[in-house]
Design a protein around this motif. Structure first.
Motif, short mmCIF file in Angstrom:
data_model
loop_
_atom_site.label_atom_id
_atom_site.label_comp_id
_atom_site.label_asym_id
_atom_site.label_seq_id
_atom_site.Cartn_x
_atom_site.Cartn_y
_atom_site.Cartn_z
N LEU A 1 -5.24 6.48 -11.33
CA LEU A 1 -3.81 6.59 -11.05
C LEU A 1 -3.43 7.95 -10.45
O LEU A 1 -2.51 8.03 -9.64
N ASP A 2 -4.15 9.01 -10.81
CA ASP A 2 -3.82 10.34 -10.29
C ASP A 2 -4.15 10.48 -8.80
O ASP A 2 -3.56 11.30 -8.11
N ASP A 3 -5.09 9.70 -8.30
CA ASP A 3 -5.52 9.83 -6.91
C ASP A 3 -4.89 8.79 -5.98
O ASP A 3 -5.39 8.57 -4.88
N ILE A 4 -3.82 8.18 -6.39
CA ILE A 4 -3.22 7.12 -5.59
C ILE A 4 -2.63 7.65 -4.28
O ILE A 4 -2.72 6.99 -3.25
N LYS A 5 -2.07 8.86 -4.29
CA LYS A 5 -1.51 9.43 -3.05
C LYS A 5 -2.61 9.72 -2.04
O LYS A 5 -2.45 9.48 -0.85
N LEU A 6 -3.73 10.24 -2.52
CA LEU A 6 -4.86 10.51 -1.64
C LEU A 6 -5.42 9.21 -1.05
O LEU A 6 -5.78 9.16 0.14
N ALA A 7 -5.47 8.17 -1.85
CA ALA A 7 -5.95 6.87 -1.37
C ALA A 7 -5.02 6.29 -0.32
O ALA A 7 -5.47 5.72 0.67
N ARG A 8 -3.70 6.45 -0.52
CA ARG A 8 -2.75 5.95 0.48
C ARG A 8 -2.88 6.70 1.80
O ARG A 8 -2.80 6.11 2.87
N LYS A 9 -3.10 8.04 1.72
CA LYS A 9 -3.29 8.81 2.94
C LYS A 9 -4.55 8.36 3.67
O LYS A 9 -4.57 8.26 4.90
N TYR B 1 -1.71 -1.48 8.13
CA TYR B 1 -1.21 -0.69 7.02
C TYR B 1 -0.92 -1.58 5.80
O TYR B 1 -1.30 -1.26 4.68
N LEU B 2 -0.27 -2.71 6.04
CA LEU B 2 0.02 -3.62 4.94
C LEU B 2 -1.26 -4.23 4.36
O LEU B 2 -1.39 -4.39 3.14
N ILE B 3 -2.19 -4.56 5.23
CA ILE B 3 -3.46 -5.12 4.75
C ILE B 3 -4.25 -4.08 3.96
O ILE B 3 -4.80 -4.38 2.89
N ASN B 4 -4.31 -2.86 4.48
CA ASN B 4 -5.10 -1.82 3.82
C ASN B 4 -4.48 -1.35 2.50
O ASN B 4 -5.20 -0.94 1.59
N ARG B 5 -3.17 -1.40 2.38
CA ARG B 5 -2.55 -1.00 1.11
C ARG B 5 -2.90 -1.97 -0.01
O ARG B 5 -2.94 -1.60 -1.17
N ARG B 6 -3.12 -3.22 0.34
CA ARG B 6 -3.51 -4.21 -0.68
C ARG B 6 -4.95 -3.99 -1.16
O ARG B 6 -5.33 -4.54 -2.19
N LYS B 7 -5.73 -3.24 -0.40
CA LYS B 7 -7.13 -3.04 -0.76
C LYS B 7 -7.33 -1.89 -1.74
O LYS B 7 -8.45 -1.62 -2.14
N ILE B 8 -6.26 -1.21 -2.12
CA ILE B 8 -6.36 -0.13 -3.10
C ILE B 8 -6.24 -0.74 -4.49
O ILE B 8 -5.27 -1.42 -4.81
N ARG B 9 -7.25 -0.48 -5.31
CA ARG B 9 -7.24 -0.98 -6.70
C ARG B 9 -7.18 0.22 -7.64
O ARG B 9 -7.91 1.18 -7.48
N MET C 1 -5.90 5.39 3.55
CA MET C 1 -5.64 4.08 4.13
C MET C 1 -4.74 4.18 5.36
O MET C 1 -4.86 3.38 6.29
N ILE C 2 -3.83 5.15 5.38
CA ILE C 2 -3.01 5.36 6.59
C ILE C 2 -3.90 5.81 7.74
O ILE C 2 -3.74 5.34 8.87
N LYS C 3 -4.84 6.71 7.46
CA LYS C 3 -5.77 7.13 8.51
C LYS C 3 -6.61 5.96 9.01
O LYS C 3 -6.82 5.80 10.21
N ARG C 4 -7.08 5.13 8.08
CA ARG C 4 -7.88 3.97 8.48
C ARG C 4 -7.05 3.01 9.32
O ARG C 4 -7.52 2.49 10.34
N SER C 5 -5.79 2.82 8.95
CA SER C 5 -4.89 1.95 9.73
C SER C 5 -4.65 2.52 11.12
O SER C 5 -4.60 1.78 12.10
N LEU C 6 -4.51 3.83 11.20
CA LEU C 6 -4.30 4.48 12.49
C LEU C 6 -5.50 4.28 13.41
O LEU C 6 -5.34 3.95 14.58
N TRP C 7 -6.70 4.46 12.87
CA TRP C 7 -7.89 4.28 13.69
C TRP C 7 -8.06 2.83 14.13
O TRP C 7 -8.47 2.55 15.27
N GLN C 8 -7.76 1.90 13.26
CA GLN C 8 -7.85 0.49 13.63
C GLN C 8 -6.83 0.13 14.70
O GLN C 8 -7.13 -0.62 15.64
N ALA C 9 -5.63 0.68 14.60
CA ALA C 9 -4.59 0.42 15.61
C ALA C 9 -4.96 1.07 16.94
O ALA C 9 -4.71 0.50 18.01
N LEU C 10 -5.58 2.24 16.89
CA LEU C 10 -6.04 2.88 18.14
C LEU C 10 -7.14 2.06 18.81
O LEU C 10 -7.20 1.99 20.04
N LEU C 11 -7.98 1.43 18.01
CA LEU C 11 -9.00 0.56 18.58
C LEU C 11 -8.37 -0.64 19.28
O LEU C 11 -8.80 -1.04 20.35
N VAL C 12 -7.32 -1.20 18.67
CA VAL C 12 -6.61 -2.32 19.31
C VAL C 12 -5.99 -1.86 20.63
O VAL C 12 -6.06 -2.56 21.64
#
Length: 133
Positions: A52-60, A121-129, A62-73
């Protein structure tokens, strides 16, 4: 089985004298990332387990991962647009070079990039457990 059918398709194209450039592009660019993504999902490497303490880092992350995937598109869209221009399909629609590359393509790339980013971004946020200690 899939590779045999592709090889048979390539053989038929070669017999009838059709250019194999499209098939090479499909085999070299589209299919390997598809198999990589399938393997990553099968191994479960696309999900992120955090406390629970690392949730902000995980969201950041996932935002980077979403950005790279969108750049690939966006990159795939740009390569497709260049291919349409060089093949002459865009000129058949009576587009000029300036209108096509300086107005149409940037606007469509922006739209595709924004849609892809929010979708990933919406897909990747669901992948955080969240794992409890």
């Amino acid at each position: 089985m899939f590779l045999y059918s592709l090889m048979g398709f390539a053989f038929l194209l070669a017999i009838f004298g059709i250019d194999l450039a499209d098939l090479v592009i499909i085999l070299g660019v589209i299919i390997p990332p598809y198999f990589q993504e399938k393997l990553i999902k099968r191994l479960g490497l696309d999900k992120m387990e955090v406390v629970l303490d690392d949730i902000k880092l995980a969201r950041k992350k996932m935002i980077k991962r979403s950005l790279w995937q969108a750049l690939l598109v966006a990159l795939i869209f740009l390569v497709t647009a260049i291919y349409l221009w060089t093949s002459g399909m865009a000129q058949d629609g009576f587009y000029t070079f300036d209108f096509y590359f300086f107005k149409t393509i940037p606007l469509l790339m922006l739209i595709f990039f924004v849609l892809a980013f929010f979708t990933y971004y919406l897909i990747n946020r669901r992948k955080i457990r969240i794992v409890e200690d």
